[in-house]
Design a protein around this motif. Structure first.
Motif, short mmCIF file in Angstrom:
data_model
loop_
_atom_site.label_atom_id
_atom_site.label_comp_id
_atom_site.label_asym_id
_atom_site.label_seq_id
_atom_site.Cartn_x
_atom_site.Cartn_y
_atom_site.Cartn_z
N HIS A 164 0.47 -0.77 -0.46
CA HIS A 164 -0.37 0.03 -0.49
C HIS A 164 1.15 1.12 0.13
O HIS A 164 0.47 2.21 -0.81
N ALA A 165 1.90 1.08 0.66
CA ALA A 165 2.73 2.40 0.24
C ALA A 165 3.75 2.55 -0.43
O ALA A 165 3.42 3.55 -0.50
N ARG A 166 3.83 1.78 -1.54
CA ARG A 166 4.48 2.21 -2.57
C ARG A 166 4.14 2.09 -3.69
O ARG A 166 4.31 2.71 -4.68
N TYR A 167 2.66 1.17 -3.94
CA TYR A 167 1.93 1.21 -5.01
C TYR A 167 0.13 1.19 -4.45
O TYR A 167 -0.98 1.87 -6.12
N ARG A 230 12.15 -4.70 5.88
CA ARG A 230 11.68 -3.47 6.78
C ARG A 230 10.71 -2.38 5.96
O ARG A 230 9.64 -2.32 5.29
N GLU A 231 10.07 -2.15 7.45
CA GLU A 231 9.04 -1.31 7.31
C GLU A 231 8.26 -0.31 7.04
O GLU A 231 9.85 0.81 6.67
N PRO A 232 7.35 0.54 5.93
CA PRO A 232 7.70 1.36 5.45
C PRO A 232 6.36 2.24 6.75
O PRO A 232 6.33 1.93 7.42
N SER A 233 7.34 3.57 7.00
CA SER A 233 6.88 4.85 7.74
C SER A 233 5.36 4.94 7.70
O SER A 233 4.91 4.40 6.45
N ARG A 234 4.58 4.65 9.04
CA ARG A 234 3.69 4.68 9.26
C ARG A 234 2.99 6.23 10.65
O ARG A 234 3.81 6.07 11.10
N ALA A 235 1.66 6.85 10.10
CA ALA A 235 1.76 7.77 11.49
C ALA A 235 2.18 7.69 12.58
O ALA A 235 1.24 6.17 12.38
N SER A 446 -21.51 -21.98 8.05
CA SER A 446 -20.80 -20.82 7.80
C SER A 446 -20.87 -20.48 6.62
O SER A 446 -20.55 -19.13 6.12
N ALA A 447 -20.78 -20.98 5.32
CA ALA A 447 -20.85 -20.99 3.43
C ALA A 447 -21.95 -19.68 4.04
O ALA A 447 -21.94 -18.21 3.13
N LEU A 448 -22.92 -19.89 4.38
CA LEU A 448 -24.03 -19.02 4.24
C LEU A 448 -24.06 -17.55 4.31
O LEU A 448 -24.19 -16.79 4.72
N LEU A 449 -22.61 -17.24 5.46
CA LEU A 449 -21.79 -15.99 6.84
C LEU A 449 -21.98 -14.92 4.57
O LEU A 449 -21.39 -13.87 4.96
N TYR A 450 -21.74 -15.86 4.04
CA TYR A 450 -21.51 -14.69 2.30
C TYR A 450 -21.95 -14.39 2.01
O TYR A 450 -22.16 -13.34 0.96
N VAL A 451 -23.30 -14.84 2.43
CA VAL A 451 -24.83 -14.68 1.36
C VAL A 451 -24.76 -12.98 1.35
O VAL A 451 -25.28 -12.50 2.43
N ARG A 452 -24.72 -12.43 0.20
CA ARG A 452 -25.41 -10.37 0.06
C ARG A 452 -24.31 -10.40 1.37
O ARG A 452 -24.58 -9.44 2.25
N LEU A 453 -22.89 -10.37 1.16
CA LEU A 453 -22.59 -9.72 1.71
C LEU A 453 -21.84 -8.35 2.03
O LEU A 453 -21.72 -8.07 0.77
N PRO A 454 -22.08 -7.31 2.93
CA PRO A 454 -21.58 -5.83 2.19
C PRO A 454 -20.35 -5.49 2.00
O PRO A 454 -19.27 -5.85 2.40
N ALA A 455 -20.52 -5.10 0.56
CA ALA A 455 -19.57 -4.82 -0.12
C ALA A 455 -19.06 -3.76 0.92
O ALA A 455 -18.75 -2.48 1.29
N GLY A 456 -17.52 -3.73 0.84
CA GLY A 456 -16.17 -2.90 1.53
C GLY A 456 -16.08 -1.90 0.87
O GLY A 456 -16.26 -1.20 0.12
N PRO A 457 -14.95 -1.02 2.23
CA PRO A 457 -14.26 0.14 1.44
C PRO A 457 -14.60 0.38 -0.25
O PRO A 457 -13.47 -0.71 -0.77
N ALA A 458 -14.62 1.41 -1.13
CA ALA A 458 -14.68 1.11 -1.90
C ALA A 458 -12.52 1.55 -2.87
O ALA A 458 -12.52 2.77 -1.94
N PRO A 459 -11.85 0.80 -2.76
CA PRO A 459 -10.27 1.46 -3.57
C PRO A 459 -9.87 2.59 -4.18
O PRO A 459 -11.08 2.70 -5.07
N ARG A 460 -9.09 3.31 -3.25
CA ARG A 460 -9.69 5.07 -3.86
C ARG A 460 -7.70 4.51 -5.30
O ARG A 460 -6.36 4.20 -4.38
N HIS A 461 -7.60 4.96 -5.78
CA HIS A 461 -6.84 5.16 -6.82
C HIS A 461 -5.52 6.35 -7.13
O HIS A 461 -6.45 7.17 -6.38
N PRO A 462 -4.34 5.91 -7.03
CA PRO A 462 -3.16 7.12 -6.65
C PRO A 462 -3.41 7.55 -7.62
O PRO A 462 -3.35 7.25 -8.50
N GLN A 463 -2.63 8.59 -6.94
CA GLN A 463 -2.78 10.27 -8.78
C GLN A 463 -1.87 9.18 -9.34
O GLN A 463 -0.82 8.84 -8.79
#
Length: 463
Positions: A164-167, A230-235, A446-463
């Protein structure tokens, strides 16, 4: 087998960081020559390799000690009740420490926590190799639990943070996560095989030889973590001064833990994804505790049953590596990670049902059927695990990722404890087959837990 499957996780394929590089037109002067396309590194390739190497070394000590562990304790005078107490201490330690160690990884960083895990692993395996009574074995088991809790999440969280930090946050995680899963499964498979064969080549204290080899592998892991991660810097990363770091750990770890629990409660989709780990824990613990006795009955002895179980386990781990490599193309084929994960979970439940059906077979036919169902089961389980982990990562911010991964692993442990308390004792009354049928029902539900699983946050494209 250990609970290796806790790890890995997009709707849509994206390769971040690629640049379209033009080529000079024939006959026109080249004003500024760009780098040749062939010299452009594939995005994330270096990170993939480092993560895979760390995952391989993380699971290699576990693989090496799997086959001889119970036999070593038995040979040194422990009865079955004491062996149960020793192995139970491992699970209890993980349950107690899973969340706090996840918080430590978020506060202190992924690298130091994983390095600490490697150090504790070395100590635990040395104590186990030298133990000759219950109490040293108990200490070694607790230390192994500490090491496992410390290693739950940091490596995977480091890989995701680095990409995520690089791409950018829309980077495709599947290839690297698949590489890590393949490496972990390969380490367990090869380690189990080596741990089973090494005592045959050692004359003095042969059952302890794989344990010493595991300690050596853990020492190599320590070096690899210090060199490769080698860890990327994080706030918000704690200052370098030790006193300030300690104060921040004391203050921030409880806050991080509470935040991780609240995430699972507030986000319905995240809560469902975490609950799926409990179902996997029930299934894994039930088949792993009941299969050795089943194979011993089929082959006519504990020694031959143990050998059969080693080969069946090896086949399962190898199938896990295959399943991890199949996850990305299956997600594309089924047009989404949610559909692919749900389908793989259904196949896993069907494989457990087939394992239950195989209990009517006797002799070699029963052994072959058990091995075949293990291959199908762990192939499908690896696909479901990787894609479910990807879905988890999509919903979690970087500063909470390691904690959520620890919650995920904690759910797996809780599922295993539930199996130990309810399903495994039931097998003494109803038999192995009916208990495996109940286990298949749990997995399919447990497979029923995937039924109508709410969508995750839309990923943001880097500039």
């Amino acid at each position: 087998m250990d609970e290796r499957v806790t790890g890995e996780r997009v709707t849509g394929e994206r390769v971040m960081g690629e640049r379209v590089m033009g080529e000079p037109v024939v006959g026109e002067p080249v004003i500024h020559q760009r780098e040749p396309l062939a010299e452009t590194p594939r995005p994330g390739l270096r990170e993939h390799g480092r993560y895979a190497a760390i995952e391989f070394l993380t699971w290699l000590p576990t693989g090496l000690m799997l086959a001889p562990m119970v036999l070593l304790m038995s040979a040194r005078g422990l009865d079955i009740a004491e062996i149960g107490l020793v192995t139970g201490a491992y699970s209890v330690t993980i349950v107690v420490l899973e969340l706090p160690t996840g918080g430590l990884a978020d506060v202190l960083g992924r690298r130091p926590v994983l390095a600490a895990s490697a150090v504790v692993s070395v100590v635990a395996l040395v104590v186990m190799a030298l133990a000759h009574s219950m109490w040293p074995f108990l200490v070694a088991s607790v230390l192994k639990g500490v090491a496992r809790a410390l290693s739950s999440g940091p490596a995977q969280a480091w890989y995701v943070d680095t990409l995520h930090a690089r791409y950018g946050p829309a980077a495709d995680l599947k290839p690297g996560l698949a590489a890590g899963n393949v490496a972990g499964s390969a380490a367990l498979a090869l380690g189990t095989l080596a741990g089973g064969l090494l005592p045959l080549a050692v004359r003095r204290d042969p059952l302890a030889a794989p344990i010493w080899a595991g300690a050596g592998a853990a020492l190599i892991l320590l070096v690899a973590v210090l060199v490769l991660m080698r860890e990327p810097s994080r706030a918000g990363r704690a200052p370098a001064r030790v006193a300030v770091r300690v104060a921040e750990v004391v203050r921030d770890v409880p806050v991080t833990i509470v935040a991780g629990i609240r995430l699972g409660l507030a986000d319905r989709a995240l809560g469902r994804l975490l609950l799926l780990a409990a179902g996997a824990g029930v299934m894994l613990n039930t088949i792993e505790l009941l299969t050795p006795g089943r194979l011993a009955a089929l082959t006519g002895g504990s020694e031959t049953g143990g050998a059969a179980y080693a080969f069946v386990t090896f086949a399962g781990f190898a199938a896990g590596a295959l399943g991890s490599s199949l996850a990305p193309p299956l997600a594309r084929l089924l047009r989404g990670s949610v559909r692919a994960a749900a389908s793989a979970t259904v196949v896993t439940g069907a494989a457990v049902a087939a394992l239950a059906a195989s209990t009517v077979l006797r002799g070699a036919a029963g052994v072959v059927a058990t091995g075949a169902t293990y291959v199908l089961l762990f192939t499908a389980l690896a696909v479901a695990s990787l894609l479910r982990s990807e879905l988890l990562h999509q919903r979690v911010a970087a500063d909470r990722r390691a904690t959520v991964m620890s919650v995920d692993s904690l759910q797996l442990q809780f599922g295993g404890m539930l199996s130990s308390l309810c399903l495994v004792p039931l097998s003494g009354i109803a038999g192995v087959g009916p208990v495996w049928v109940l286990t298949a029902v749990v997995v399919l539900a447990s497979a029923l837990l995937y039924v109508r699983l709410p969508a995750g946050p839309a990923p943001r494209h880097p500039q």
